[in-house]
Scaffold this motif. Sequence first.
Motif, PDB file in Angstrom:
ATOM      1  N   GLU A  75      -4.336  16.905 -19.080  1.00 23.71           N
ATOM      2  CA  GLU A  75      -4.899  17.267 -20.380  1.00 23.71           C
ATOM      3  C   GLU A  75      -3.921  16.974 -21.517  1.00 23.71           C
ATOM      4  OE1 GLU A  75      -5.879  21.356 -19.831  1.00 23.71           O
ATOM      5  OE2 GLU A  75      -7.635  20.915 -18.573  1.00 23.71           O
ATOM      6  N   THR A  76      -2.623  17.101 -21.252  1.00 17.69           N
ATOM      7  CA  THR A  76      -1.638  16.892 -22.317  1.00 17.69           C
ATOM      8  C   THR A  76      -1.059  15.484 -22.342  1.00 17.69           C
ATOM      9  OG1 THR A  76       0.054  17.832 -20.863  1.00 17.69           O
ATOM     10  CG2 THR A  76      -0.972  19.318 -22.451  1.00 17.69           C
ATOM     11  N   TYR A  77      -1.059  14.816 -21.194  1.00 16.78           N
ATOM     12  CA  TYR A  77      -0.458  13.476 -21.129  1.00 16.78           C
ATOM     13  C   TYR A  77      -1.488  12.378 -20.868  1.00 16.78           C
ATOM     14  CZ  TYR A  77       2.693   9.681 -19.793  1.00 16.78           C
ATOM     15  OH  TYR A  77       3.348   8.474 -19.708  1.00 16.78           O
ATOM     16  N   GLY A  78      -2.634  12.743 -20.304  1.00 19.78           N
ATOM     17  CA  GLY A  78      -3.667  11.751 -20.017  1.00 19.78           C
ATOM     18  C   GLY A  78      -3.742  11.353 -18.565  1.00 19.78           C
ATOM     19  N   LEU A  79      -2.695  11.658 -17.795  1.00 19.78           N
ATOM     20  CA  LEU A  79      -2.640  11.336 -16.373  1.00 19.78           C
ATOM     21  C   LEU A  79      -2.022  12.504 -15.619  1.00 19.78           C
ATOM     22  CD1 LEU A  79      -1.078   7.736 -16.565  1.00 19.78           C
ATOM     23  CD2 LEU A  79      -3.484   8.253 -16.095  1.00 19.78           C
ATOM     24  N   MET A  80      -2.441  12.697 -14.376  1.00 22.26           N
ATOM     25  CA  MET A  80      -1.719  13.608 -13.507  1.00 22.26           C
ATOM     26  C   MET A  80      -0.373  12.979 -13.154  1.00 22.26           C
ATOM     27  SD  MET A  80      -4.598  14.953 -10.795  1.00 22.26           S
ATOM     28  CE  MET A  80      -4.950  13.296 -10.183  1.00 22.26           C
ATOM     29  N   PRO A  81       0.633  13.772 -12.753  1.00 23.72           N
ATOM     30  CA  PRO A  81       1.913  13.185 -12.362  1.00 23.72           C
ATOM     31  C   PRO A  81       1.786  12.118 -11.286  1.00 23.72           C
ATOM     32  CG  PRO A  81       2.187  15.530 -12.693  1.00 23.72           C
ATOM     33  CD  PRO A  81       0.716  15.256 -12.799  1.00 23.72           C
ATOM     34  N   ARG A 107       0.849  -1.188   0.000  1.00 21.87           N
ATOM     35  CA  ARG A 107       0.000   0.000   0.000  1.00 21.87           C
ATOM     36  C   ARG A 107       0.884   1.237   0.000  1.00 21.87           C
ATOM     37  NH1 ARG A 107      -3.659   2.556   4.607  1.00 21.87           N
ATOM     38  NH2 ARG A 107      -5.086   3.794   3.332  1.00 21.87           N
ATOM     39  N   PHE A 108       0.765   2.052  -1.073  1.00 24.31           N
ATOM     40  CA  PHE A 108       1.566   3.255  -1.220  1.00 24.31           C
ATOM     41  C   PHE A 108       0.703   4.504  -1.105  1.00 24.31           C
ATOM     42  CE2 PHE A 108       4.126   0.194  -3.689  1.00 24.31           C
ATOM     43  CZ  PHE A 108       5.391   0.431  -3.152  1.00 24.31           C
ATOM     44  N   LEU A 109       1.313   5.560  -0.572  1.00 23.41           N
ATOM     45  CA  LEU A 109       0.748   6.899  -0.672  1.00 23.41           C
ATOM     46  C   LEU A 109       1.619   7.682  -1.641  1.00 23.41           C
ATOM     47  CD1 LEU A 109      -1.300   9.039   0.336  1.00 23.41           C
ATOM     48  CD2 LEU A 109       0.440   9.722   2.021  1.00 23.41           C
ATOM     49  N   VAL A 110       1.024   8.178  -2.715  1.00 27.66           N
ATOM     50  CA  VAL A 110       1.740   9.000  -3.691  1.00 27.66           C
ATOM     51  C   VAL A 110       1.358  10.451  -3.436  1.00 27.66           C
ATOM     52  CG1 VAL A 110       2.200   9.447  -6.124  1.00 27.66           C
ATOM     53  CG2 VAL A 110       1.686   7.109  -5.356  1.00 27.66           C
ATOM     54  N   VAL A 111       2.340  11.260  -3.047  1.00 32.07           N
ATOM     55  CA  VAL A 111       2.109  12.653  -2.685  1.00 32.07           C
ATOM     56  C   VAL A 111       2.435  13.536  -3.886  1.00 32.07           C
ATOM     57  CG1 VAL A 111       2.725  14.530  -1.111  1.00 32.07           C
ATOM     58  CG2 VAL A 111       2.675  12.160  -0.270  1.00 32.07           C
ATOM     59  N   GLU A 112       1.419  14.147  -4.450  1.00 32.51           N
ATOM     60  CA  GLU A 112       1.573  15.014  -5.625  1.00 32.51           C
ATOM     61  C   GLU A 112       2.057  16.393  -5.183  1.00 32.51           C
ATOM     62  OE1 GLU A 112       1.182  16.478  -9.505  1.00 32.51           O
ATOM     63  OE2 GLU A 112       0.084  14.628  -9.147  1.00 32.51           O
ATOM     64  N   GLY A 113       3.144  16.861  -5.772  1.00 37.32           N
ATOM     65  CA  GLY A 113       3.710  18.142  -5.379  1.00 37.32           C
ATOM     66  C   GLY A 113       3.113  19.341  -6.082  1.00 37.32           C
ATOM     67  N   ASN A 114       2.284  19.140  -7.091  1.00 37.24           N
ATOM     68  CA  ASN A 114       1.779  20.236  -7.908  1.00 37.24           C
ATOM     69  C   ASN A 114       0.457  20.805  -7.406  1.00 37.24           C
ATOM     70  OD1 ASN A 114       3.703  20.267 -10.287  1.00 37.24           O
ATOM     71  ND2 ASN A 114       3.080  18.120 -10.303  1.00 37.24           N
ATOM     72  N   THR A 115       0.193  22.037  -7.793  1.00 36.00           N
ATOM     73  CA  THR A 115      -1.097  22.640  -7.532  1.00 36.00           C
ATOM     74  C   THR A 115      -2.142  22.036  -8.479  1.00 36.00           C
ATOM     75  OG1 THR A 115      -0.621  24.410  -9.103  1.00 36.00           O
ATOM     76  CG2 THR A 115      -0.051  24.811  -6.787  1.00 36.00           C
ATOM     77  N   ARG A 116      -3.396  22.315  -8.181  1.00 36.83           N
ATOM     78  CA  ARG A 116      -4.487  21.712  -8.968  1.00 36.83           C
ATOM     79  C   ARG A 116      -4.375  22.076 -10.444  1.00 36.83           C
ATOM     80  NH1 ARG A 116      -8.214  23.211  -6.003  1.00 36.83           N
ATOM     81  NH2 ARG A 116      -8.914  21.278  -5.027  1.00 36.83           N
ATOM     82  N   ASP A 117      -4.124  23.339 -10.762  1.00 33.77           N
ATOM     83  CA  ASP A 117      -4.053  23.754 -12.170  1.00 33.77           C
ATOM     84  C   ASP A 117      -2.921  23.050 -12.905  1.00 33.77           C
ATOM     85  OD1 ASP A 117      -6.189  25.419 -11.790  1.00 33.77           O
ATOM     86  OD2 ASP A 117      -5.014  27.271 -11.688  1.00 33.77           O
ATOM     87  N   ALA A 118      -1.772  22.926 -12.262  1.00 34.10           N
ATOM     88  CA  ALA A 118      -0.620  22.301 -12.922  1.00 34.10           C
ATOM     89  C   ALA A 118      -0.864  20.822 -13.179  1.00 34.10           C
ATOM     90  CB  ALA A 118       0.627  22.496 -12.070  1.00 34.10           C
ATOM     91  N   ARG A 119      -1.427  20.144 -12.226  1.00 27.80           N
ATOM     92  CA  ARG A 119      -1.639  18.709 -12.453  1.00 27.80           C
ATOM     93  C   ARG A 119      -2.767  18.468 -13.458  1.00 27.80           C
ATOM     94  NH1 ARG A 119      -3.281  19.264  -6.743  1.00 27.80           N
ATOM     95  NH2 ARG A 119      -5.500  18.826  -6.540  1.00 27.80           N
ATOM     96  N   GLN A 120      -3.732  19.403 -13.534  1.00 27.63           N
ATOM     97  CA  GLN A 120      -4.786  19.260 -14.531  1.00 27.63           C
ATOM     98  C   GLN A 120      -4.239  19.497 -15.935  1.00 27.63           C
ATOM     99  OE1 GLN A 120      -7.610  18.020 -13.441  1.00 27.63           O
ATOM    100  NE2 GLN A 120      -8.230  17.777 -15.579  1.00 27.63           N
ATOM    101  N   THR A 121      -3.321  20.447 -16.063  1.00 24.73           N
ATOM    102  CA  THR A 121      -2.678  20.686 -17.362  1.00 24.73           C
ATOM    103  C   THR A 121      -1.914  19.450 -17.815  1.00 24.73           C
ATOM    104  OG1 THR A 121      -2.477  23.068 -16.977  1.00 24.73           O
ATOM    105  CG2 THR A 121      -0.950  22.082 -18.564  1.00 24.73           C
TER     106      THR A 121
END
Length: 287
Positions: free
Chosen positions: A21-27, A4-18
């Motif tokens: 939109e361009t890659y198909g997945l958030m980081p 069981r992993f926790l993946v902590v996203e470092g980006n703000t909502r707008d950046a991860r949504q961008t």
Amino acid sequence: MGLRFLVVEGNTRDARQTHRETYGLMPSESYAAVLQGIAPDSVCDLAFPADEGANLPDAAGLESYDGVVLTGSHLNIYDRTPDILRQIDLMRAIYASGTPSFGSCWGLQVAAVAAEGDVRPNPSGREVGFARRLVPTQAGQGHPMLAGRPAAYDAPAIHLDMVTAPPAGCTILASNAVSFVQAAEITAGGGTFWGVQYHPEFSLGELAVILGRRTGILVGEGFCRTAEEAAAYVADLKALEAQPDRLDLAWRHGLDQEVLDPERRTREIRNFITHRVRPEKSARGRA
């Protein structure tokens, strides 16, 4: 029972949504896919500490994970805005939980600052595309995180900031001409973190998408002479992702199997799971 992993996203909502939109997945989703590709029995939860009011795990919640992984970010940690301070506080809680943790790029920087180190813009400038000639230090040569890496290797990378003052509990494991802290182990607050300044989780396709959004940087900072040249570089990376046996493109860009082979490119993440996550799950009797 699976990991069981926790993946902590470092980006703000707008950046991860961008990125989605361009890659198909958030980081964070992309990183979770890498973890599940290595450990198919794993389950990944995602956390977004840059978001105000984000539902973040408490100490008991962090201890319930077998591993915590921190992604990269577009943020600059020395800005110390609330979305950044929440991430530093979460990293201190991760240390205190004793849960094995790993991070790429921003993840290493957050871990260093949470342990009282410092991060600043690199006086040598940006490292973009690939970190070249990464060399394990004497400590890194025998360290399990770099097990299987050769005497010098390349890896996907894009960053301007770097760890300029390693914290007291930091062991530098790899360096290159651009940054003397390219891989490190940090012990602080009851926990141990492994991290790298580069991005072993990035496929060439994901790296191409990121660079495709940064034509201004590539041209403005002299990596490419024109926007067309930048576009051609991105196109080559996408072609190599589709056909990693394209010897002409690999030769043109100086890439070998440490980058082209997904198993070798993700070596540090695989070693983290093999040498830290699975053994510590067993030792701690995690359920």
